[in-house]
Design a protein around this motif. Structure first.
Motif, mmCIF file in Angstrom:
data_model
loop_
_atom_site.group_PDB
_atom_site.id
_atom_site.type_symbol
_atom_site.label_atom_id
_atom_site.label_comp_id
_atom_site.label_asym_id
_atom_site.label_seq_id
_atom_site.Cartn_x
_atom_site.Cartn_y
_atom_site.Cartn_z
ATOM 1 N N GLU A 1 0.741 -1.350 -0.113
ATOM 2 C CA GLU A 1 -0.052 -0.056 0.105
ATOM 3 C C GLU A 1 0.807 1.274 -0.007
ATOM 4 O OE1 GLU A 1 -2.712 1.519 -0.747
ATOM 5 O OE2 GLU A 1 -3.879 1.670 0.681
ATOM 6 N N ILE B 1 0.005 4.362 1.516
ATOM 7 C CA ILE B 1 -0.328 5.162 2.757
ATOM 8 C C ILE B 1 -1.380 4.486 3.468
ATOM 9 C CG2 ILE B 1 -1.634 6.969 1.774
ATOM 10 C CD1 ILE B 1 -0.066 8.887 3.498
ATOM 11 N N VAL B 2 -1.082 4.111 4.840
ATOM 12 C CA VAL B 2 -2.174 3.808 5.787
ATOM 13 C C VAL B 2 -2.640 5.235 6.436
ATOM 14 C CG1 VAL B 2 -3.237 2.184 7.536
ATOM 15 C CG2 VAL B 2 -1.108 1.733 6.162
ATOM 16 N N ASP B 3 -3.913 5.579 6.507
ATOM 17 C CA ASP B 3 -4.405 6.702 7.029
ATOM 18 C C ASP B 3 -5.345 6.257 7.940
ATOM 19 O OD1 ASP B 3 -4.789 9.661 7.012
ATOM 20 O OD2 ASP B 3 -6.528 9.651 5.638
ATOM 21 N N THR B 4 -6.705 6.466 7.811
ATOM 22 C CA THR B 4 -7.679 5.715 8.926
ATOM 23 C C THR B 4 -7.130 4.230 9.042
ATOM 24 O OG1 THR B 4 -9.332 5.286 7.347
ATOM 25 C CG2 THR B 4 -9.207 7.629 8.033
ATOM 26 N N GLY B 5 -6.835 3.855 8.306
ATOM 27 C CA GLY B 5 -6.820 2.106 8.477
ATOM 28 C C GLY B 5 -7.975 1.430 7.839
ATOM 29 N N ARG B 6 -9.006 2.256 7.384
ATOM 30 C CA ARG B 6 -10.334 1.412 7.125
ATOM 31 C C ARG B 6 -10.180 0.585 5.876
ATOM 32 N NH1 ARG B 6 -13.330 6.842 8.042
ATOM 33 N NH2 ARG B 6 -14.372 6.371 10.087
ATOM 34 N N VAL C 1 0.015 14.620 1.536
ATOM 35 C CA VAL C 1 1.169 14.412 0.838
ATOM 36 C C VAL C 1 0.960 13.810 -0.818
ATOM 37 C CG1 VAL C 1 2.508 14.115 2.684
ATOM 38 C CG2 VAL C 1 1.439 11.919 1.697
ATOM 39 N N LEU D 1 1.356 8.773 -4.916
ATOM 40 C CA LEU D 1 0.246 9.272 -4.214
ATOM 41 C C LEU D 1 -0.127 10.581 -4.869
ATOM 42 C CD1 LEU D 1 2.222 9.107 -1.176
ATOM 43 C CD2 LEU D 1 -0.224 8.481 -0.857
ATOM 44 N N ASP D 2 -1.674 10.376 -4.938
ATOM 45 C CA ASP D 2 -2.184 11.703 -5.896
ATOM 46 C C ASP D 2 -3.083 12.723 -5.073
ATOM 47 O OD1 ASP D 2 -4.248 9.646 -5.360
ATOM 48 O OD2 ASP D 2 -5.508 10.631 -6.689
HETATM 49 P P1 IMP Z 1 -7.483 4.924 4.730
HETATM 50 O O1 IMP Z 1 -8.526 3.862 4.474
HETATM 51 O O2 IMP Z 1 -8.086 5.931 5.253
HETATM 52 O O3 IMP Z 1 -6.079 4.226 5.526
HETATM 53 O O4 IMP Z 1 -6.942 5.580 3.377
HETATM 54 C C1 IMP Z 1 -5.928 4.910 2.624
HETATM 55 C C2 IMP Z 1 -6.168 5.726 1.288
HETATM 56 O O5 IMP Z 1 -6.326 7.540 1.277
HETATM 57 C C3 IMP Z 1 -4.773 5.714 0.572
HETATM 58 O O6 IMP Z 1 -4.642 4.632 -0.342
HETATM 59 C C4 IMP Z 1 -4.573 6.877 -0.240
HETATM 60 O O7 IMP Z 1 -4.954 6.686 -1.417
HETATM 61 C C5 IMP Z 1 -5.569 7.865 0.391
HETATM 62 N N1 IMP Z 1 -4.860 8.674 1.163
HETATM 63 C C6 IMP Z 1 -4.671 9.223 2.362
HETATM 64 N N2 IMP Z 1 -3.944 10.335 2.816
HETATM 65 C C7 IMP Z 1 -3.303 10.481 1.967
HETATM 66 C C8 IMP Z 1 -2.443 11.705 1.307
HETATM 67 O O8 IMP Z 1 -1.928 12.327 2.389
HETATM 68 N N3 IMP Z 1 -2.140 11.746 0.123
HETATM 69 C C9 IMP Z 1 -2.772 11.036 -0.812
HETATM 70 N N4 IMP Z 1 -3.656 9.974 -0.660
HETATM 71 C C10 IMP Z 1 -3.801 9.779 0.896
#
Ligand code: IMP
Length: 180
Positions: free
Chosen positions: A100, A102-107, A154, A159-160
């Motif tokens: 992957e 980036i892991v953001d919320t983790g959902r 970012v 990353l887009d």
């Molecule tokens: P999660 O399910 O919230 O962990 O989301 C993960 C996804 O959110 C990643 O695969 C990215 O596509 C997107 N994302 C989260 N933060 C960023 C960021 O800072 N820049 C670009 N994409 C992000």
């Protein structure tokens, strides 16, 4: 020029390469110790540059497959993912390493890990280039994390923002005036 839209560079091309090398070597060692060879499941599109750099340093006879998932919009189904492109073969009894960006919320990873286990994967681990632990909503173990990422938007190295900037060779922070 693309770089005019970047507020600052967070991780340079060379830093990313070095980190991918270290991650690849660690993954090789760990899976050798476990006596397993993982199927790398890369989540399109953001993980592509990371996958390309990382897999050069994994000295195991790995296979690679791809998934496209999208989050449902709307409040009721937040956290669920919709599989747009599925894996090309059965994964029953297979060790999976999800790749992957980036892991953001983790959902996203929480849902996909469960989905792959449900499909019969023997074990599922996660490697992510970036980890934003401050933003975590769902508990997800990132087994291999490239860099901790500050709580900023970012772009680059896959990353887009609105599908743009994936082709930058480094990870940077997007200028706020471009998305606020
Ligand atoms: P999660 O399910 O919230 O962990 O989301 C993960 C996804 O959110 C990643 O695969 C990215 O596509 C997107 N994302 C989260 N933060 C960023 C960021 O800072 N820049 C670009 N994409 C992000």
């Amino acid at each position: 020029m693309l770089e005019n839209d970047v507020k600052k560079v967070l991780f340079s091309e060379e830093e990313i390469r070095q980190r991918c090398k270290a991650l690849g070597e660690q993954i090789t060692k760990d899976y050798n110790e476990m006596g397993k060879v993982p199927l790398l499941v890369a989540l399109l599109k953001g993980s592509v540059p990371f996958l390309c750099e990382l897999m050069k340093y994994i000295d195991l006879p790995i296979e690679v497959d791809f998934m496209i998932v999208s989050s449902y919009d709307g409040t009721e189904s937040v956290g669920e993912v919709h599989v747009v492109k599925d894996l090309s073969r059965s994964i029953r009894g297979t060790s999976i390493l999800i790749v992957e960006d980036i892991v953001d919320t983790g959902r996203t990873l929480h849902s996909i890990s469960n989905l792959l286990l449900h499909k019969g994967a023997s074990d599922v681990k996660i490697v992510s280039l970036l980890d934003k632990p401050e933003r975590r909503v769902v508990d997800v173990t990132v087994d291999y994390a490239g860099f901790p990422c500050p709580n900023e938007f970012v772009i680059g190295f896959g990353l887009d923002f609105n599908e743009k900037y994936r082709n930058l060779g480094y990870v940077g922070v997007l200028k706020e005036e471009l998305y606020k």
